[in-house]
Design a protein around this motif. Structure first.
Motif, PDB file in Angstrom:
ATOM      1  N   GLY A  37     -19.742  29.500  43.346  1.00  0.00           N
ATOM      2  CA  GLY A  37     -18.638  29.671  44.268  1.00  0.00           C
ATOM      3  C   GLY A  37     -18.708  28.958  45.587  1.00  0.00           C
ATOM      4  O   GLY A  37     -18.551  29.577  46.629  1.00  0.00           O
ATOM      5  N   PHE A  38     -18.961  27.656  45.595  1.00  0.00           N
ATOM      6  CA  PHE A  38     -18.718  26.918  46.825  1.00  0.00           C
ATOM      7  C   PHE A  38     -18.395  25.461  46.523  1.00  0.00           C
ATOM      8  O   PHE A  38     -18.582  24.996  45.400  1.00  0.00           O
ATOM      9  N   TYR A  39     -17.874  24.785  47.520  1.00  0.00           N
ATOM     10  CA  TYR A  39     -17.477  23.382  47.375  1.00  0.00           C
ATOM     11  C   TYR A  39     -18.213  22.562  48.421  1.00  0.00           C
ATOM     12  O   TYR A  39     -18.544  23.063  49.495  1.00  0.00           O
ATOM     13  N   ILE A  40     -18.440  21.301  48.092  1.00  0.00           N
ATOM     14  CA  ILE A  40     -19.051  20.424  49.089  1.00  0.00           C
ATOM     15  C   ILE A  40     -18.159  19.219  49.328  1.00  0.00           C
ATOM     16  O   ILE A  40     -17.307  18.886  48.507  1.00  0.00           O
ATOM     17  N   ARG A  41     -18.359  18.567  50.445  1.00  0.00           N
ATOM     18  CA  ARG A  41     -17.554  17.408  50.814  1.00  0.00           C
ATOM     19  C   ARG A  41     -18.417  16.398  51.563  1.00  0.00           C
ATOM     20  O   ARG A  41     -19.525  16.721  52.006  1.00  0.00           O
TER      21      ARG A  41
ATOM     22  N   SER B  22     -17.740  22.787  52.097  1.00  0.00           N
ATOM     23  CA  SER B  22     -16.371  22.703  52.574  1.00  0.00           C
ATOM     24  C   SER B  22     -15.601  23.993  52.347  1.00  0.00           C
ATOM     25  O   SER B  22     -14.618  24.258  53.020  1.00  0.00           O
ATOM     26  N   ARG B  23     -16.032  24.774  51.376  1.00  0.00           N
ATOM     27  CA  ARG B  23     -15.241  25.951  51.054  1.00  0.00           C
ATOM     28  C   ARG B  23     -16.112  26.938  50.309  1.00  0.00           C
ATOM     29  O   ARG B  23     -16.995  26.539  49.561  1.00  0.00           O
TER      30      ARG B  23
ATOM     31  N   SER C 148     -24.577   9.972  46.970  1.00  0.00           N
ATOM     32  CA  SER C 148     -23.133  10.149  47.049  1.00  0.00           C
ATOM     33  C   SER C 148     -22.775  11.607  46.777  1.00  0.00           C
ATOM     34  O   SER C 148     -23.580  12.379  46.257  1.00  0.00           O
ATOM     35  N   LEU C 149     -21.537  11.935  47.124  1.00  0.00           N
ATOM     36  CA  LEU C 149     -21.053  13.295  46.905  1.00  0.00           C
ATOM     37  C   LEU C 149     -21.172  13.669  45.433  1.00  0.00           C
ATOM     38  O   LEU C 149     -21.580  14.773  45.088  1.00  0.00           O
ATOM     39  N   ASP C 150     -20.824  12.723  44.572  1.00  0.00           N
ATOM     40  CA  ASP C 150     -20.890  13.011  43.142  1.00  0.00           C
ATOM     41  C   ASP C 150     -22.324  13.239  42.683  1.00  0.00           C
ATOM     42  O   ASP C 150     -22.595  14.095  41.847  1.00  0.00           O
ATOM     43  N   GLN C 151     -23.229  12.453  43.245  1.00  0.00           N
ATOM     44  CA  GLN C 151     -24.634  12.625  42.883  1.00  0.00           C
ATOM     45  C   GLN C 151     -25.137  14.002  43.293  1.00  0.00           C
ATOM     46  O   GLN C 151     -25.808  14.681  42.527  1.00  0.00           O
TER      47      GLN C 151
ATOM     48  N   THR D  43     -23.335  16.621  43.831  1.00  0.00           N
ATOM     49  CA  THR D  43     -22.672  17.606  42.979  1.00  0.00           C
ATOM     50  C   THR D  43     -23.431  17.765  41.667  1.00  0.00           C
ATOM     51  O   THR D  43     -23.738  18.877  41.238  1.00  0.00           O
ATOM     52  N   ASP D  44     -23.746  16.634  41.054  1.00  0.00           N
ATOM     53  CA  ASP D  44     -24.452  16.692  39.773  1.00  0.00           C
ATOM     54  C   ASP D  44     -25.832  17.325  39.918  1.00  0.00           C
ATOM     55  O   ASP D  44     -26.281  18.070  39.055  1.00  0.00           O
TER      56      ASP D  44
ATOM     57  N   MET E  44     -26.706  19.574  42.100  1.00  0.00           N
ATOM     58  CA  MET E  44     -26.560  21.013  42.294  1.00  0.00           C
ATOM     59  C   MET E  44     -26.225  21.696  40.975  1.00  0.00           C
ATOM     60  O   MET E  44     -26.751  22.768  40.663  1.00  0.00           O
TER      61      MET E  44
END
Lengths: 1003, 377
Positions: free
Chosen positions: B172-176, B197-198, B229-232, B234-235, B237
């Motif tokens: 339950g969270f978002y990153i930016r 971010s959220r 990168s953000l995508d990296q 994300t992956d 996490m």
């Protein structure tokens, strides 16, 4: 002490790595993306192509290729070889000029940029004054004449790029002598063309956009004659006799003018609009070449009637009674004609046309002007590439059969050898025969000879014939009917339009030992084919396989199944389909595997997988892997709901893309554009701050879409259920991190036709990290991957080690995991994503060896979504080396990557080009070629001071000659004196001892 | 795992005084510290001294920090004995009426008197709301988050561990992408960074209260994110989602952990905030963070979830670790009820920690048998 020892060990390991692995991008196969300029050197017999991205590529005889890249990211607009030299000048979109040379080094030529230059006008002058529109590389090889947008002609000495201001030809100089009543008097506009008198290099013709042409004497720096054309000028051509001039115009007409000495000439000798009567499009380039057999060849591009054929891309060739309008499928960039003979002044032999998507060479000496097959620069993308498959070390027998089948398809090509033969290919012969198979959107599979530097087309297989499609196969044949005007003839093979997208090829598997081929397509079709040297008429037996297995609540909203032709179809020699499996629902086939020894084909889609016995032609087993809650997979791709976020992101991309293309197209007002860009970027940034790009952090759940999609299938003879008996088995991996194993019972060879193949489920593994399973490999008792089917039977691999335990290697997008067999217990693993955030996109098994040692080591070759290549050792699954290879933004490039069995690979660097790379020290295919300077140049070997002397104080011989030529003597006389002049010129140079080698950059 | 655990070596007393409480009754006896014997002998002894031979017991003890910890295997029994200083206080409960929520640190930590401890035990419902669902076994307790490595991180940073395991709750969270200001030798410099971010309301991240919007993410499971990168990120996490450790620089620096000056002297890091969920998710209750989670090792095998293997004829089983390390000294055995499904290997008299998800696995196995498809977690 301990530390020291460990260090020693490390360095030994490092040395081992260095022995085995090295990364090189070696060759670019295919056709350059977005070509923008063409150049040709008759003396070197080399062809040059410049592209919009600033690349410059040189091609000679097959295997001779060079590649250069301008630092500026600007389009190459013109390429000119300096006559009789190994130098080349390129003009870029940003108005910079670049000097390139082919420098020999250790018996190998290299393409090097040795200088750059931008015209500087007088202070305060508008940029148009120095914006170069026309370039003439003077035949002396020492001068460049640069015509500009402002109408000036600047003279620059090369290769050093020294401006010779005193020789410049200003607009004012020209304008002075124009009669008052001439329409173009006020504004000549830009210099459209610069052409040298083929007989007298001291005379040049300057063509202005408004139609005026001026014959200029370089020595006396004054005009000789004015040709007062009234039509917007497109190009000029000075005929070989030195007397006649052709000019082509924007209204589709061309004019012939004669050099008479009467100044000014107000009317052309002859004016013609070839496709006339109604308004025509411009003739952008015209050339005329004499021929011993009758009248000259007249070749021009464009000029089509605007209303009816304005959208055609045509080059017209007229020679005596033959008149053809060669109709290309993409925009014409440029063309030239190759001439025979020692000095390249003989018969026109071939017309070379660069169009946006391919290079077409037309044989002008054979009846009917057939096309000569190009040995390189082949348009890979004549239909978009949808997948590729590489097969190493093809047995000679199969190779020859494929070649023979291909030869039968190429009968319409000219028998003439390839006419561009510059340079020497010194690369050793490829050690083995390799095939690259590409699947295309139109349902074709193309076989390429990928053994060496040239990716040469061998054979083309079409699968469309098996199915009933909307398109009438006779559609394309109806062209060129009698009496059509203009007399069109379709040339080239670039055809981006697919009749039916369902025909697209998605997966290919070729067994090189048996000649069986499986191809699978977009609408769930799997064709099994056999190589046949004879044409055969046969019906293809179709089996529909329901992959859903009674899954409830299903509604497929995607494409329909392809309809199969029920009547027998005539298949030409080559690969002929004999069995067809059609998945129901007809979703894209996402994985296939072929086992030619057991005669089984496994296939998978987003719904499940199954396998088919192509010996008995029946389906053995089906397993539905679909998650009942997975609506997207259930209903097919058409029902996919586009999220607002996604569409927003797309519109952003569109804005960005349009900005990029804007930048590419109009650089004239670059400053203004930059301003707009800056503003747009600021706006975009502001918007970004309002709604930042976010990524959700959530553990994968089983409810995610496409968890049931089958990513990989694998046949293996291994220990699945007990450790004493190995059995045939089938392994499948899904997007949701599940692995399914089936034990197969394949009847013995004698009973193969009667007894059924039986499969029963043996194992299921659910990876806890749930990442998609992208690769499955069984390692034998010695830790080596199992050999391919039939490989051992053909004595081409040692039999797998069946003693000691086998291991299953599961490659997911995130991890590499080794499990023991038959009891599946985790033995070791390597995490990739958890450690560096990259994910496995492509994986292959490869064998590496050092240059000296015969011993081969197996390893995994992996490409990540970050565009990095990794080599991972087997069976220890340790990262050995990694190299950056592809930009991570280049998603399609990463997705297109295919590995060879020996550590090389290919990926699409653009829709039309494969980049070849090698991770191996032992197997590297790269160009190794030498281009030697033409004879004239080697004799001269000039040193710069001599040139200057000559230019400043022009030798008297020259003056004499000029006067003579001004007198318009008989042609022969001129020729004689010219020859005389050339010898004196040469002698002159030989007398002065060269003080150094060639002028280098910055001099 | 217990590498930082120190066995008191300078004790002269060889006997451990035991005070055992069952209901309102006390029994006192002593044990030889050097020869504590095995857990089942000890268990029998307890039944004997309390004269309750046929009662199933849950044995708990109060450790030096006042936490109530279970004794149910040789390892934690030996530990209890060795840690007794010098009195070992035992609390016995009938298994069927046990209050599992008493275990752990949350409520007991601050009340170190035996009386308070006893009060919690004896009146389980006195000061707390009973969870709406059936309370499961003590072994099912598990931490959901913790702050770790307080002793080695700068005060401005916070390393948060989220335990996702098999539970329903989303991370339950978002990153930016964003930018942060760093102090460099050249002065202040703006560098790109990754930010939260959220937060999803009700998600694991939000419920811990340890992460907040605009916190800068510095590391994921010990790996720096700078340059990625953000995508990296994300992956990374997502790949670590079962046991995610994020080092953040909280946007709000006011709630930072203040290090107690005396606390650090023992060398153990203080878990300032550890919250437990008291409902049925499998996990080892013995993983009391104050003892186990010290400086984190990124590749801690024992924290991994295991892949599930289903043999066509034998149903589901967990994949045993081929080269299993017998590091799990604090884990508890699985309940017999599940054993037929699990095929677990005892190692050195201890069950492997791989029983983490035994409960779910067992369920899954049954589902498989019933429906023939894999119902995943």
């Amino acid at each position: 002490m301990k530390r020291f020892r460990r260090h020693g060990h490390e360095s030994q390991k490092d040395k081992h790595k260095q022995d085995l692995y090295q990364f090189n991008k070696t060759v670019e196969h295919g056709f350059p993306h977005q070509p923008s300029a063409l150049g040709f050197s008759p003396s070197l017999d080399l062809l040059a192509i410049g592209t919009r991205s600033g690349a410059i590529k040189l091609y000679g005889s097959p295997g001779v290729e060079f590649m250069g890249l301008h630092d500026e990211n600007a389009a190459v607009t013109q390429v000119h070889f300096l006559p009789n030299q190994v130098d080349m000048v390129t003009l870029l979109d940003d108005n910079s000029l670049h000097m390139w040379t082919l420098q020999a080094h250790n018996g190998m030529s290299e393409l090097l940029e040795i200088g750059r230059f931008t015209l500087s006008g007088p202070p305060g002058a508008p940029p148009s004054v120095t914006r170069v529109t026309a370039v003439l590389a003077h035949s002396s090889g020492e001068l460049l004449l640069l015509g500009t947008e402002g109408g000036h002609v600047f003279v620059v000495e090369v290769p050093g790029f020294r401006e010779l201001e005193e020789n410049n030809i200003s607009v004012e100089n020209v304008q002075n002598r124009i009669p008052e009543d001439y329409v173009g008097r006020r504004n000549l506009e830009c210099v459209e063309a610069l052409h040298e008198n083929p007989l007298n290099p001291r005379q040049v013709l300057i063509g202005y956009s408004r139609g005026l042409m001026v014959l200029w004497d370089l020595d006396r720096q004054r005009p000789i004659q004015h040709f007062l054309g009234t039509q917007q000028l497109e190009s000029v051509w000075w005929m070989e006799d030195g007397v006649n001039i052709l000019s082509s115009h924007s209204d589709g007409s061309y004019c012939q003018w004669t050099v008479t000495g009467e100044d000014p000439q107000t009317e052309p000798e002859k004016q013609e609009t070839p496709y006339g009567a109604f308004p025509c499009k411009a003739i952008s380039k015209i050339i005329q070449l004499p021929s011993k057999q009758g009248p000259p060849f007249l070749i021009f591009s464009g000029g089509m009637p605007r209303a009816s054929y304005g959208d055609r891309h045509c080059i017209s060739v007229i020679h005596s009674k033959n008149h053809e309008a060669l109709d290309f499928t993409s925009r014409i960039i440029d063309f030239f004609v190759i001439r025979e003979g020692e000095n390249h002044k003989g018969e026109p032999s071939a017309l070379v046309v660069l169009v946006e998507e391919e290079l077409v060479v037309v044989d002008l000496q054979s009846e009917g002007w057939p096309v000569i097959q190009t040995p390189y620069l082949v348009p890979l993308h004549c239909s978009a590439i949808t997948c590729s498959h590489h097969v190493s070390s093809i047995p000679l027998k199969l190779w020859e059969r494929v070649q023979a089948a291909g030869a039968l398809q190429n009968t319409h090509y000219s028998k003439k050898p390839w006419p561009i033969i510059g340079g020497q290919n010194l690369a050793p012969d490829p050690p083995q025969r390799d095939l690259l198979l590409t699947g295309h959107e139109d349902g074709t599979v193309r076989f390429w000879d990928a053994s060496g530097i040239c990716l040469y087309p061998m054979y083309k297989l079409s699968t469309a014939g098996v199915f009933l499609t909307d398109a009438d196969p006779n559609d394309n044949m109806n062209q060129g009917s009698e009496g059509e005007w203009p007399p069109f003839r379709k040339v080239g093979c670039f055809d981006p339009y697919s009749d039916d997208p369902r025909l697209g090829i998605q997966k290919i598997h070729l067994c090189k030992y048996s000649g069986y081929l499986t191809v699978a397509g977009t609408a769930g079709q799997i064709l099994i084919m056999e190589l046949n040297d004879e044409a055969a008429e046969q019906t293809v037996e179709a089996t529909v396989v329901d992959l859903l297995q009674g899954q409830e609540g299903f509604r497929w909203k995607g494409q329909a199944r392809l309809d199969v032709r029920e009547e027998p179809v005539l298949f030409p020699p080559g690969f002929q389909p004999f069995a067809l499996v059609q998945c129901q629902p007809p979703a894209v086939v996402t994985a296939i595997a072929l086992h030619s020894e057991w005669k089984l084909v496994a296939f998978g889609t987003s719904h499940g997988f199954g396998f088919y016995d192509y010996h008995q032609k029946n389906n053995i087993m089906v397993k539905c892997t679909l998650n009942p809650s997975d609506q997207v997979a259930l209903e097919g791709p058409l029902s996919r709901v586009k999220s607002i976020k996604k569409s927003l992101r797309q519109s952003f991309r569109r804005i960005r893309r349009s900005r990029v293309s804007m930048r590419k197209h109009h650089t004239a007002n670059a400053a203004k554009l930059q301003e707009i860009n800056a503003r747009l970027e600021a706006e975009a940034l502001q918007e970004m701050e309002l709604a930042p790009v976010q990524r959700k952090i959530e553990a994968r759940s089983s409810d995610d879409s496409f968890t049931g999609l089958v990513r990989t299938l694998y046949f293996a003879d291994t220990f699945v259920s007990d450790s004493s008996h190995s059995t045939p088995s089938l392994w499948a991996g899904t997007n949701g991190g599940a692995v399914f194993a089936y034990v197969l019972r394949v009847p013995s060879l004698e009973r193969r036709a009667e007894d059924p193949v039986v499969a029963h489920a043996a194992k299921e593994i659910q990876l806890m990290h749930r990442a998609p399973v992208v690769g499955l490999v069984v390692l034998d008792g010695k830790g080596a991957p199992l050999p391919e089917p039939l490989e051992v039977a053909h004595d081409l691999a040692r039999s797998p080690e069946m003693h000691g335990s086998h291991h299953l290697l599961v490659v997911s997008e995130e991890q590499f995991k080794l499990f023991t067999l038959p009891k599946v217990s985790s033995k070791s693993k390597l995490k990739l994503t958890a450690v560096d955030g990259s994910r496995v996109r492509r994986v292959g098994v490869a064998w590496f060896g050092s240059k000296t040692d015969e011993q081969l080591e197996s390893g995994l070759v992996v490409l990540t979504n970050q565009g990095e290549l990794h080599v991972i050792s087997l069976p220890s699954i340790k990262m050995m080396v990694h190299y950056p290879c592809i930009r991570r933004e280049d998603v399609s490039g990463i997705a297109s990557c295919v590995f060879t069995k020996y550590g090389q690979g290919f990926y699409l660097m653009s829709p039309s080009e494969f980049e070849r790379f090698s991770l191996s020290t032992r197997w590297v295919v790269e160009p190794h070629c030498l281009v030697e300077a033409p004879l004239q140049m080697r004799l001269k070997n000039p040193s710069s001071p001599v040139h200057r002397d000559q230019l400043d104080g022009v030798p008297t011989e020259h003056r004499n000659f000029k006067r003579e030529s001004e007198g318009y003597g008989v042609l022969q006389e001129i020729q004689k004196s010219l020859e005389g002049d050339q010898t004196t010129f040469l002698e002159n140079n030989l007398k002065t001892k060269p003080k150094g080698n060639m002028l280098s950059n910055g001099d | 795992m217990n590498k930082n655990h120190r066995v008191p070596s300078n004790r002269t007393l060889n006997a451990v005084e035991v005070k055992s409480k069952f209901g309102a009754e006390f029994r006192r006896f002593s044990l030889d510290r050097s020869k504590p014997g095995r857990f089942d002998e000890f268990y029998g002894l307890l039944q004997h001294v309390h004269r309750i031979p046929n009662v199933d017991l849950l044995v708990g003890y109060a450790d030096v920090h006042g936490d109530l910890l279970p004794i149910n295997n040789d390892d934690n029994y030996h530990k209890a004995i060795s840690m007794a200083a010098p009195l070992l206080r035992l609390f016995l409960q009938r298994k069927e009426e046990a209050d599992y929520s008493a275990f752990g640190t949350d409520t007991v930590t601050r009340k170190k008197t035996p009386a308070a401890l006893a009060a919690v035990l004896l009146r389980p419902d006195a000061n707390k709301k009973k969870p709406p669902i059936i309370i499961s076994l003590p072994k099912d307790f598990r931490p959901v988050s913790s702050i770790i490595d307080v002793d080695i991180l700068p005060e401005t940073h916070r390393r948060v561990r989220l335990y996702k395991h098999g539970q329903e709750k989303p991370l339950g969270f978002y990153i930016r992408d964003g930018s942060s200001v760093r102090v460099t030798p050249q002065g202040l410099e703006k560098v790109p960074g990754i930010f939260i971010s959220r937060m999803v309301p009700g998600g694991l991240a939000e419920s811990t209260g340890l992460l907040a919007v605009n916190d800068e993410v510095l590391e994921v499971n010990g790996i720096e994110v700078s340059g990625k990168s953000l995508d990296q990120v994300t992956d990374m996490m997502i790949a670590n989602s079962h046991n995610l450790i994020i080092t953040v620089k909280p946007a709000n620096q006011r709630n930072n952990v203040v290090r107690s000056s005396g606390g650090g002297s023992s060398g153990r890091s203080s878990d300032s905030s550890t919250s437990f969920y008291g409902y049925s998710t499998p996990g080892s209750m013995a993983m009391t963070p104050s003892h186990i989670i010290q400086n984190y090792e990124p590749d801690e095998e024992s924290e991994e979830e295991e892949d599930l293997v289903i043999e066509a004829d034998r149903g589901a089983k967990l994949i045993p670790q081929a080269g299993a390390r017998a590091t799990a000294s604090t884990s508890m055995p699985t309940l017999p009820r599940y054993e037929p499904h699990l095929d677990l290997r005892p190692s050195n008299g201890t069950m492997s920690t791989r029983s983490l998800n035994a409960h779910d696995m067992g369920l899954e196995g049954r589902n498989l048998e019933e429906e023939g498809t894999v119902i995943t977690l």
